[in-house]
Write a protein that holds these residues in place. Structure first.
Motif, PDB file in Angstrom:
ATOM      1  N   VAL A  19       7.162   0.759   5.331  1.00  0.00           N
ATOM      2  CA  VAL A  19       8.012   1.912   5.156  1.00  0.00           C
ATOM      3  C   VAL A  19       8.762   2.056   6.624  1.00  0.00           C
ATOM      4  CG1 VAL A  19       6.461   3.682   5.455  1.00  0.00           C
ATOM      5  CG2 VAL A  19       8.421   4.061   4.286  1.00  0.00           C
ATOM      6  N   ASP A  20       8.040   1.877   7.650  1.00  0.00           N
ATOM      7  CA  ASP A  20       8.497   2.276   9.108  1.00  0.00           C
ATOM      8  C   ASP A  20       7.871   1.190   9.876  1.00  0.00           C
ATOM      9  OD1 ASP A  20       5.547   2.590   9.014  1.00  0.00           O
ATOM     10  OD2 ASP A  20       5.852   4.725  10.146  1.00  0.00           O
ATOM     11  N   ASP A  21       7.633   0.035   9.430  1.00  0.00           N
ATOM     12  CA  ASP A  21       7.234  -0.969  10.130  1.00  0.00           C
ATOM     13  C   ASP A  21       6.337  -0.963  11.204  1.00  0.00           C
ATOM     14  OD1 ASP A  21       8.861  -3.197   8.847  1.00  0.00           O
ATOM     15  OD2 ASP A  21      10.539  -2.619  10.231  1.00  0.00           O
ATOM     16  N   ALA A  22       5.323  -0.132  11.200  1.00  0.00           N
ATOM     17  CA  ALA A  22       4.343   0.471  11.837  1.00  0.00           C
ATOM     18  C   ALA A  22       3.061  -0.583  11.820  1.00  0.00           C
ATOM     19  CB  ALA A  22       3.720   1.745  11.844  1.00  0.00           C
ATOM     20  N   PHE A  23       2.603  -0.945  13.032  1.00  0.00           N
ATOM     21  CA  PHE A  23       1.279  -2.008  12.998  1.00  0.00           C
ATOM     22  C   PHE A  23       0.171  -1.265  13.352  1.00  0.00           C
ATOM     23  CE2 PHE A  23       4.745  -5.153  13.584  1.00  0.00           C
ATOM     24  CZ  PHE A  23       4.345  -6.165  12.725  1.00  0.00           C
ATOM     25  N   ILE A  24      -0.820  -1.220  12.414  1.00  0.00           N
ATOM     26  CA  ILE A  24      -2.137  -0.312  12.422  1.00  0.00           C
ATOM     27  C   ILE A  24      -3.259  -1.232  12.892  1.00  0.00           C
ATOM     28  CG2 ILE A  24      -3.383   1.419  10.978  1.00  0.00           C
ATOM     29  CD1 ILE A  24      -0.834   1.706   9.290  1.00  0.00           C
ATOM     30  N   PRO A  25      -3.868  -0.909  13.979  1.00  0.00           N
ATOM     31  CA  PRO A  25      -4.939  -1.599  14.341  1.00  0.00           C
ATOM     32  C   PRO A  25      -6.215  -1.333  13.107  1.00  0.00           C
ATOM     33  CG  PRO A  25      -4.882   0.150  15.549  1.00  0.00           C
ATOM     34  CD  PRO A  25      -3.665   0.379  14.782  1.00  0.00           C
ATOM     35  N   PRO A  26      -7.060  -2.364  12.960  1.00  0.00           N
ATOM     36  CA  PRO A  26      -8.162  -2.210  11.826  1.00  0.00           C
ATOM     37  C   PRO A  26      -9.417  -1.347  12.513  1.00  0.00           C
ATOM     38  CG  PRO A  26      -8.166  -4.463  12.610  1.00  0.00           C
ATOM     39  CD  PRO A  26      -6.869  -3.845  13.263  1.00  0.00           C
ATOM     40  N   ASP A  27      -9.301  -0.148  12.666  1.00  0.00           N
ATOM     41  CA  ASP A  27      -9.839   0.604  13.698  1.00  0.00           C
ATOM     42  C   ASP A  27     -10.451   1.703  12.720  1.00  0.00           C
ATOM     43  OD1 ASP A  27     -11.506   2.420  15.082  1.00  0.00           O
ATOM     44  OD2 ASP A  27      -9.961   2.723  16.897  1.00  0.00           O
ATOM     45  N   PRO A  28     -11.461   1.861  12.178  1.00  0.00           N
ATOM     46  CA  PRO A  28     -12.020   3.307  11.274  1.00  0.00           C
ATOM     47  C   PRO A  28     -11.667   4.576  11.910  1.00  0.00           C
ATOM     48  CG  PRO A  28     -13.955   1.933  11.622  1.00  0.00           C
ATOM     49  CD  PRO A  28     -12.708   1.276  12.419  1.00  0.00           C
ATOM     50  N   ASN A  30      -8.828   5.357  13.656  1.00  0.00           N
ATOM     51  CA  ASN A  30      -7.414   5.367  13.311  1.00  0.00           C
ATOM     52  C   ASN A  30      -6.885   6.064  11.947  1.00  0.00           C
ATOM     53  OD1 ASN A  30      -4.687   4.548  12.411  1.00  0.00           O
ATOM     54  ND2 ASN A  30      -4.683   3.906  14.643  1.00  0.00           N
ATOM     55  N   VAL A  31      -6.344   7.138  12.168  1.00  0.00           N
ATOM     56  CA  VAL A  31      -5.835   7.964  10.963  1.00  0.00           C
ATOM     57  C   VAL A  31      -5.147   6.935  10.154  1.00  0.00           C
ATOM     58  CG1 VAL A  31      -4.446  10.075  10.130  1.00  0.00           C
ATOM     59  CG2 VAL A  31      -5.965  10.166  12.183  1.00  0.00           C
ATOM     60  N   ASP A  32      -4.179   6.312  10.406  1.00  0.00           N
ATOM     61  CA  ASP A  32      -3.331   5.433   9.556  1.00  0.00           C
ATOM     62  C   ASP A  32      -4.438   4.420   9.022  1.00  0.00           C
ATOM     63  OD1 ASP A  32      -0.903   7.107  10.002  1.00  0.00           O
ATOM     64  OD2 ASP A  32      -0.750   6.028  11.986  1.00  0.00           O
ATOM     65  N   PHE A  33      -5.167   4.029   9.755  1.00  0.00           N
ATOM     66  CA  PHE A  33      -6.110   2.967   8.983  1.00  0.00           C
ATOM     67  C   PHE A  33      -7.003   3.695   7.772  1.00  0.00           C
ATOM     68  CE2 PHE A  33      -9.901  -0.015   8.622  1.00  0.00           C
ATOM     69  CZ  PHE A  33      -9.274  -0.956   8.277  1.00  0.00           C
ATOM     70  N   ARG A  34      -7.445   4.796   8.129  1.00  0.00           N
ATOM     71  CA  ARG A  34      -8.240   5.546   6.847  1.00  0.00           C
ATOM     72  C   ARG A  34      -7.166   5.748   5.796  1.00  0.00           C
ATOM     73  NH1 ARG A  34     -10.516   8.719  11.437  1.00  0.00           N
ATOM     74  NH2 ARG A  34      -8.938  10.441  10.516  1.00  0.00           N
ATOM     75  N   ALA A  35      -6.011   6.058   6.158  1.00  0.00           N
ATOM     76  CA  ALA A  35      -4.892   6.145   4.924  1.00  0.00           C
ATOM     77  C   ALA A  35      -4.583   4.949   4.177  1.00  0.00           C
ATOM     78  CB  ALA A  35      -3.558   6.566   5.556  1.00  0.00           C
ATOM     79  N   PHE A  36      -4.680   4.108   4.635  1.00  0.00           N
ATOM     80  CA  PHE A  36      -4.512   2.436   4.393  1.00  0.00           C
ATOM     81  C   PHE A  36      -5.787   2.042   3.390  1.00  0.00           C
ATOM     82  CE2 PHE A  36      -5.907  -1.941   4.493  1.00  0.00           C
ATOM     83  CZ  PHE A  36      -5.163  -2.707   3.799  1.00  0.00           C
ATOM     84  N   GLU A  37      -7.132   2.435   3.881  1.00  0.00           N
ATOM     85  CA  GLU A  37      -8.239   2.170   3.076  1.00  0.00           C
ATOM     86  C   GLU A  37      -8.293   3.155   1.910  1.00  0.00           C
ATOM     87  OE1 GLU A  37     -11.142   2.942   6.399  1.00  0.00           O
ATOM     88  OE2 GLU A  37     -11.641   0.792   6.046  1.00  0.00           O
ATOM     89  N   GLN A  38      -7.763   4.475   2.043  1.00  0.00           N
ATOM     90  CA  GLN A  38      -7.567   5.283   0.742  1.00  0.00           C
ATOM     91  C   GLN A  38      -6.702   4.653  -0.214  1.00  0.00           C
ATOM     92  OE1 GLN A  38      -9.360   7.843  -0.066  1.00  0.00           O
ATOM     93  NE2 GLN A  38      -8.517   7.754  -1.900  1.00  0.00           N
ATOM     94  N   TRP A  39      -5.791   3.994   0.406  1.00  0.00           N
ATOM     95  CA  TRP A  39      -4.646   3.433  -0.581  1.00  0.00           C
ATOM     96  C   TRP A  39      -5.227   2.335  -1.413  1.00  0.00           C
ATOM     97  CZ3 TRP A  39      -2.056  -1.040  -0.092  1.00  0.00           C
ATOM     98  CH2 TRP A  39      -0.993  -1.373  -0.887  1.00  0.00           C
TER      99      TRP A  39
END
Length: 51
Positions: A19-28, A30-39
């Motif tokens: 959606v915004d071309d953000a690159f998210i590190p696989p770091d637990p 990281n808030v964005d990575f946690r959102a990915f894991e929830q997804w």
């Protein structure tokens, strides 16, 4: 919505949020990575991209 970027050994290098071309590190931490894991926990599957 997401792409999982993997290396030659199938290790996750980063997650790309389309959606915004953000690159998210696989770091637990990281808030964005946690959102990915929830997804994923909700039954979604990211596209896997080999680097």
């Amino acid at each position: 919505m997401y792409k999982r970027l993997i290396d030659a050994d199938n290790n996750t290098v980063a997650i790309r949020r389309e959606v915004d071309d953000a690159f998210i590190p696989p770091d637990p931490e990281n808030v964005d990575f946690r959102a990915f894991e929830q997804w994923v926990a909700e039954g979604n599957q990211p596209e896997v991209v080999s680097l």
